[in-house]
Structure formats: structure tokens, C-alpha cells
Design a protein around this motif. Structure first.
Motif, PDB file in Angstrom:
ATOM      1  N   PRO A   1       0.811  -1.229   0.000  1.00 20.43           N
ATOM      2  CA  PRO A   1       0.000   0.000   0.000  1.00 20.43           C
ATOM      3  C   PRO A   1       0.842   1.276   0.000  1.00 20.43           C
ATOM      4  CG  PRO A   1      -0.022  -1.051   2.161  1.00 20.43           C
ATOM      5  CD  PRO A   1       0.620  -2.026   1.220  1.00 20.43           C
TER       6      PRO A   1
ATOM      7  N   GLN B   1      -8.547  -6.536   1.631  1.00 16.80           N
ATOM      8  CA  GLN B   1      -7.370  -5.859   2.186  1.00 16.80           C
ATOM      9  C   GLN B   1      -6.944  -4.659   1.348  1.00 16.80           C
ATOM     10  OE1 GLN B   1      -4.260  -8.835   2.834  1.00 16.80           O
ATOM     11  NE2 GLN B   1      -5.856 -10.392   2.995  1.00 16.80           N
TER      12      GLN B   1
ATOM     13  N   THR C   1      -7.120  -1.066   0.297  1.00 16.77           N
ATOM     14  CA  THR C   1      -7.619   0.162   0.914  1.00 16.77           C
ATOM     15  C   THR C   1      -7.562   1.369  -0.022  1.00 16.77           C
ATOM     16  OG1 THR C   1      -5.412   0.589   1.822  1.00 16.77           O
ATOM     17  CG2 THR C   1      -6.963  -0.629   3.217  1.00 16.77           C
ATOM     18  N   GLN C   2      -6.908   1.216  -1.168  1.00 11.59           N
ATOM     19  CA  GLN C   2      -6.780   2.330  -2.103  1.00 11.59           C
ATOM     20  C   GLN C   2      -8.085   2.542  -2.875  1.00 11.59           C
ATOM     21  OE1 GLN C   2      -4.819  -0.336  -1.873  1.00 11.59           O
ATOM     22  NE2 GLN C   2      -2.657   0.130  -2.237  1.00 11.59           N
TER      23      GLN C   2
END
Length: 285
Positions: free
Chosen positions: A115, A222, A224-225
Motif C-alpha cells: 500500500p 485488504q 484500501t486504495q
């Protein structure tokens, strides 16, 4: 412009050799993970990034082109390899990772695992973590696209494209759309037909496609962007349920429905509008 093979480079990293192409100008970089039967030397859907001032980094996924399967047999392993490649090239931040078709799982996995490196995710006709492909494609794929047979399979495709290109086009598009193939072909411009014929002529499967059909851990939750999920309801190859699954699982993901007659969204009349949405997405916030 008719599709043609582009020059590529190989890098030797800790995990092994990876083939890649780095095109375009500008400070910001987008990584594109192509789908099945594609490699770094082939162009599909990149123009929206290069014409907007981005550089595109296109690695051949494991088993395709000059990237051995052993370099990263799983999406997680190759996501880490791609992050290493970025470091090797001095790329500290990616404007986006783009996952096309079977490359979708690698793009999602890279976003989940790195990330700090990935700002956004763009998915185009992408395979999610639902069961894929269907039983017919799985059995047929293992028969005609395994490493012992795929060269002969694609040699036959090239021959057909030379002697009867329209018949070859119908044959390959039949499995990519739920609509009658005659309607799909009729909806293509002459330029698009020529582009697709040239692209199909250049495709190979190597060891990659059979590997693509293996199940992998679901990491969509998972991610998150910000994510842009683009797909067509008439895609036979990757059903629209995959896009719906990703849009429902990734927080805040936006689902854009293409009006394409099947999998190849870049050859639809509404693609300019989708390209404009991609450009907006890349600069938002």
C-alpha cells in the motif's frame, strides 16, 4: 495503428528474471498487468495512460514472454517481484496498478501487499476471486494451452488469421461475449477488426495461462486504495459477477459498466467515455 511487437528489457532480480517494457514520459508511473496470452511486448489499453502524461511499466507475468514461471508463480510472489522491479528502476510511488483480465488478481494482490507503493487500483474486465474459469474453459485450456500444445495452437491461429481472418476473428470472439458472435463482429469498425486480428496473431500462452487458472487467496478486502472497476455485462470470459464482487468488497470502489459486446472493452463505442473516467480517477484528490 495495427498491433505489433514492442521492444522489451529483462531484469535479473533476486527472485529471478522478469521481462518488462517502460513506455511514455512524465514523472508518474502506472503498472499494467496484462491478462492471459499477453506479454510485455504487446499493447492493449495503455494509450489512455501514455497520452495523459504517465509512464507505463508493463511486466510479463510469470510464464509469459521471457519471464519464467519460477520468477513468481503466485500473484503474491509476483507482486513482490514487481515491487522489487520498481525499486530497481528508481520508482518510489505508482499512480496506479492496472489489472486486465487474468492480471486482475496480481494487481489486487500488489495493492494489498504494497500500500505504500500503490496509490490507486484500476481493474478492466478483471478476474476477481470467485471460481474462475468455468469448467469448459478450464478443461479446454489445459488441453490446448498447456506448455506442450500452446505453440501449435497459436500457430494454427496465425494460419487461420492469414487465410481466413474474419473466420478466425469469429472463432476467438465467440468465447469472449454472451452475444451472438455475428453481432459482435458487425459492431466492430474495420480498424478495430484489423487491430484485433493483429493482436490475436501475436498472442502466446507459454506456461502462464494454465497457471492463471489456479485458485489463489482472496485479498480484495485488504485493498484500501481507491479502486475503479470496469466491466461489461456481456463478458463471457470473465462474468460481470466478478466486477460486482470486487465493487462490493473493496471499500469505496466505483463500478463502471462498459457497453462493450464482451470482454474487449477497448473496442467499444463507449470506450472514449470510459477513458475519460479513467483520467479523472487518476487525478481525483
Amino acid at each position: 495503428m495495427t498491433a505489433s511487437e514492442q521492444d522489451t528489457i529483462t531484469a535479473r532480480l533476486a527472485a529471478g528474471v522478469v521481462e518488462y517494457r517502460l513506455d511514455g514520459e512524465g514523472q508518474q508511473v502506472v503498472v499494467v498487468f496484462h491478462g492471459g496470452h499477453m506479454r510485455a511486448g504487446l499493447i492493449l489499453g495503455e494509450e489512455v495512460f501514455t497520452t495523459s502524461g504517465y509512464r507505463v511499466l508493463i511486466p510479463s507475468r510469470p510464464g509469459y514472454g521471457r519471464t519464467p514461471l519460477a520468477t513468481g508463480i503466485t500473484p503474491a510472489a509476483f507482486a513482490d517481484v514487481t515491487a522489487d522491479l520498481c525499486r530497481d528502476l528508481g520508482i518510489g510511488r505508482l499512480a496506479a496498478v492496472v489489472g486486465i483480465s487474468a492480471g486482475g488478481r496480481t494487481a489486487l494482490t500488489m495493492a494489498a501487499r504494497h500500500p505504500h507503493l500503490v496509490e490507486r487500483v484500476i481493474l478492466q474486465s478483471a478476474v476477481a476471486f470467485l471460481p474462475w474459469p468455468n469448467r469448459r474453459t478450464r478443461l479446454g485450456g489445459r488441453l490446448v494451452f498447456n506448455v506442450s500444445a500452446e505453440a501449435a495452437t497459436w500457430a494454427a491461429v496465425r494460419l487461420l488469421m492469414r487465410v481466413a481472418p474474419q473466420a478466425g476473428l469469429r472463432l476467438l470472439l465467440r468465447d469472449l461475449s454472451t452475444r451472438p458472435v455475428r453481432h459482435v463482429v458487425a459492431g466492430l469498425s474495420e480498424r478495430d477488426r484489423a487491430e484485433l486480428i493483429a493482436l490475436f496473431t501475436l498472442m502466446r500462452s507459454g506456461e502462464g495461462f494454465v497457471n492463471d487458472m489456479l485458485a489463489v487467496p482472496d485479498c480484495a478486502g485488504q485493498v484500501t486504495q481507491p479502486a475503479l472497476v470496469i466491466a461489461s455485462r456481456t463478458d463471457r470470459s470473465v462474468p460481470f459477477a466478478h466486477a460486482e464482487s470486487l465493487a462490493a468488497t473493496i471499500p469505496g470502489a466505483e463500478l463502471v459498466e462498459s457497453r462493450a459486446d464482451g470482454h474487449m472493452i477497448w473496442f467499444a463505442p463507449d470506450y472514449p467515455a470510459i477513458a475519460a473516467r479513467i483520467e479523472e480517477f487518476l487525478t481525483a484528490g
